[in-house]
Design a protein around this motif. Structure first.
Motif, PDB file in Angstrom:
ATOM      1  N   ARG A  28       0.639  -1.141  -0.164  1.00  0.00           N
ATOM      2  CA  ARG A  28       0.059   0.027   0.634  1.00  0.00           C
ATOM      3  C   ARG A  28       1.302   1.195   0.246  1.00  0.00           C
ATOM      4  O   ARG A  28       2.472   1.186   0.136  1.00  0.00           O
ATOM      5  CB  ARG A  28      -0.882  -0.778   1.295  1.00  0.00           C
ATOM      6  CG  ARG A  28      -1.557  -1.302   1.811  1.00  0.00           C
ATOM      7  CD  ARG A  28      -2.723  -1.759   0.345  1.00  0.00           C
ATOM      8  NE  ARG A  28      -3.356  -0.848  -0.383  1.00  0.00           N
ATOM      9  CZ  ARG A  28      -3.888  -0.939  -1.316  1.00  0.00           C
ATOM     10  NH1 ARG A  28      -3.673  -2.252  -2.078  1.00  0.00           N
ATOM     11  NH2 ARG A  28      -4.776   0.157  -1.682  1.00  0.00           N
ATOM     12  N   SER A  29       0.244   2.397   0.554  1.00  0.00           N
ATOM     13  CA  SER A  29       1.289   4.256   0.650  1.00  0.00           C
ATOM     14  C   SER A  29       1.961   3.949   1.398  1.00  0.00           C
ATOM     15  O   SER A  29       3.134   4.412   0.977  1.00  0.00           O
ATOM     16  CB  SER A  29      -0.523   5.034   0.647  1.00  0.00           C
ATOM     17  OG  SER A  29      -0.850   5.058  -0.498  1.00  0.00           O
ATOM     18  N   THR A  30       1.665   2.984   2.752  1.00  0.00           N
ATOM     19  CA  THR A  30       3.108   2.918   3.472  1.00  0.00           C
ATOM     20  C   THR A  30       4.224   2.392   2.743  1.00  0.00           C
ATOM     21  O   THR A  30       5.211   3.164   2.842  1.00  0.00           O
ATOM     22  CB  THR A  30       3.276   2.005   4.999  1.00  0.00           C
ATOM     23  OG1 THR A  30       1.672   3.748   5.184  1.00  0.00           O
ATOM     24  CG2 THR A  30       3.804   2.720   5.578  1.00  0.00           C
ATOM     25  N   VAL A  32       4.643   2.133  -0.075  1.00  0.00           N
ATOM     26  CA  VAL A  32       5.133   2.634  -1.015  1.00  0.00           C
ATOM     27  C   VAL A  32       5.963   3.201  -0.433  1.00  0.00           C
ATOM     28  O   VAL A  32       7.339   3.406  -1.690  1.00  0.00           O
ATOM     29  CB  VAL A  32       4.755   2.620  -2.451  1.00  0.00           C
ATOM     30  CG1 VAL A  32       4.907   4.618  -2.935  1.00  0.00           C
ATOM     31  CG2 VAL A  32       3.494   1.703  -2.893  1.00  0.00           C
ATOM     32  N   ILE A  92       2.670   9.883   2.307  1.00  0.00           N
ATOM     33  CA  ILE A  92       2.100   9.196   1.112  1.00  0.00           C
ATOM     34  C   ILE A  92       1.191  10.522   0.318  1.00  0.00           C
ATOM     35  O   ILE A  92       0.825   9.522  -1.136  1.00  0.00           O
ATOM     36  CB  ILE A  92       1.458   8.998   1.968  1.00  0.00           C
ATOM     37  CG1 ILE A  92       1.575   8.146   3.355  1.00  0.00           C
ATOM     38  CG2 ILE A  92      -0.167   8.216   1.585  1.00  0.00           C
ATOM     39  CD1 ILE A  92       1.143   7.369   4.418  1.00  0.00           C
ATOM     40  N   VAL A  95       2.769  10.292  -3.872  1.00  0.00           N
ATOM     41  CA  VAL A  95       3.339   8.567  -3.768  1.00  0.00           C
ATOM     42  C   VAL A  95       4.012   8.828  -5.688  1.00  0.00           C
ATOM     43  O   VAL A  95       4.795   8.428  -5.776  1.00  0.00           O
ATOM     44  CB  VAL A  95       2.661   7.387  -3.128  1.00  0.00           C
ATOM     45  CG1 VAL A  95       3.274   6.240  -4.314  1.00  0.00           C
ATOM     46  CG2 VAL A  95       3.458   7.720  -2.242  1.00  0.00           C
ATOM     47  N   PRO A 146      -2.507   8.397  -5.522  1.00  0.00           N
ATOM     48  CA  PRO A 146      -1.903   7.886  -3.932  1.00  0.00           C
ATOM     49  C   PRO A 146      -3.503   6.595  -3.514  1.00  0.00           C
ATOM     50  O   PRO A 146      -4.489   7.801  -3.755  1.00  0.00           O
ATOM     51  CB  PRO A 146      -1.402   8.131  -3.316  1.00  0.00           C
ATOM     52  CG  PRO A 146      -1.936  10.141  -3.625  1.00  0.00           C
ATOM     53  CD  PRO A 146      -2.476   9.773  -5.109  1.00  0.00           C
ATOM     54  N   ASP A 147      -2.971   5.576  -3.037  1.00  0.00           N
ATOM     55  CA  ASP A 147      -3.862   5.013  -2.059  1.00  0.00           C
ATOM     56  C   ASP A 147      -5.533   4.113  -3.204  1.00  0.00           C
ATOM     57  O   ASP A 147      -5.389   3.295  -3.205  1.00  0.00           O
ATOM     58  CB  ASP A 147      -5.346   5.878  -1.124  1.00  0.00           C
ATOM     59  CG  ASP A 147      -4.163   6.379  -0.092  1.00  0.00           C
ATOM     60  OD1 ASP A 147      -3.639   5.717   0.361  1.00  0.00           O
ATOM     61  OD2 ASP A 147      -4.521   7.539   0.541  1.00  0.00           O
ATOM     62  N   ASP A 150      -2.940   2.986  -5.927  1.00  0.00           N
ATOM     63  CA  ASP A 150      -1.513   2.258  -5.600  1.00  0.00           C
ATOM     64  C   ASP A 150      -0.983   0.909  -6.426  1.00  0.00           C
ATOM     65  O   ASP A 150       0.196   0.821  -6.603  1.00  0.00           O
ATOM     66  CB  ASP A 150      -1.099   1.581  -3.678  1.00  0.00           C
ATOM     67  CG  ASP A 150      -1.595   2.793  -2.576  1.00  0.00           C
ATOM     68  OD1 ASP A 150      -1.088   3.633  -3.797  1.00  0.00           O
ATOM     69  OD2 ASP A 150      -1.669   2.414  -1.292  1.00  0.00           O
TER      70      ASP A 150
END
Length: 228
Positions: A28-30, A32, A92, A95, A146-147, A150
């Motif tokens: 996920r975004s984190t 990434v 985030i 990204v 983002p999110d 992703d």
């Protein structure tokens, strides 16, 4: 630029790209942001080590501009990677921008290798397809959100890294072959020059040995006939 260092970098980037492609649906975004930070740090440190190693061996001959450019890009990559790891929540939303910049930088680096870095070796023109494709990948990543997107961002980044790694691998092999060919030609030329410098001496000595000794004139018989 040495083909060996380029091949080593290409293999690392290829491995990172393959990992991103395999895991694109689960990160996920984190993840990434974390992955991007690690990649930036590794790329910056690796570039510093390669450049410093070539400089100590006296192999860096691109001048002040190339040295400054290499150090600045390496330091910027490391700093950006560290910031991404520490301030994840801030990065985030960025990204797509960060990974788009990563791919765009890869395209610029490819253009640099093909136009300047490979000199005096002239690489095939069709290799310019690689940085052009990377530019298209960077634009695609910039347009994602983002999110929500992703997996698409990860997949596009992984494919771009694989393209960059494959292109760098091809370029490294071609550069290595050209350098070995140049070295062989240089050795052959030196051997021919050494042979040419010793050849006249051998011919002179051979011709000197081939000259027969002239026989002594027989004057005694002629004298006796004249007396009679």
């Amino acid at each position: 630029m040495k083909g060996r260092s380029l091949i080593f970098t290409a293999l690392l980037v290829l491995a990172a790209g393959i990992v991103l492609i395999i895991t694109h649906a689960s990160i996920r975004s984190t993840g990434v942001v974390t992955t991007g930070g690690i990649l930036f740090i590794l790329a910056g440190v690796l570039n510093m080590l390669v450049f410093e190693g070539e400089r100590k061996r006296g192999r860096e001959g691109r001048g002040v501009f190339a040295a400054t450019f290499s150090w600045l890009t390496s330091a910027a990559a490391v700093i950006l990677g560290v910031c991404m790891l520490i301030f994840q929540d801030t990065f985030i939303p960025l990204v797509p921008v960060m990974f788009g910049i990563l791919v765009a930088f890869s395209a610029l680096y490819q253009f640099y290798i093909l136009a300047i870095g490979a000199r005096p070796v002239l690489l095939p023109g069709w290799l310019y397809i690689i940085p052009i494709a990377l530019v298209g990948g960077a634009v695609y990543i910039f347009l994602q959100r983002p999110d929500i997107h992703d997996p698409k961002i990860m997949l596009a980044t992984g494919i771009s890294l694989v393209v960059f790694g494959a292109g760098s691998l091809i370029e490294g092999i071609l550069l290595g072959n050209e350098h070995r060919k140049t070295l062989k030609e240089k050795k052959a030329s030196e051997a021919a020059d050494a042979k040419a410098s010793t050849a006249p001496l051998s011919e002179d000595s051979a011709s000197h040995e081939a000259v027969p000794e002239s026989p002594a004139p027989e004057n005694s018989g002629d004298t006796e006939s004249g007396t009679k």
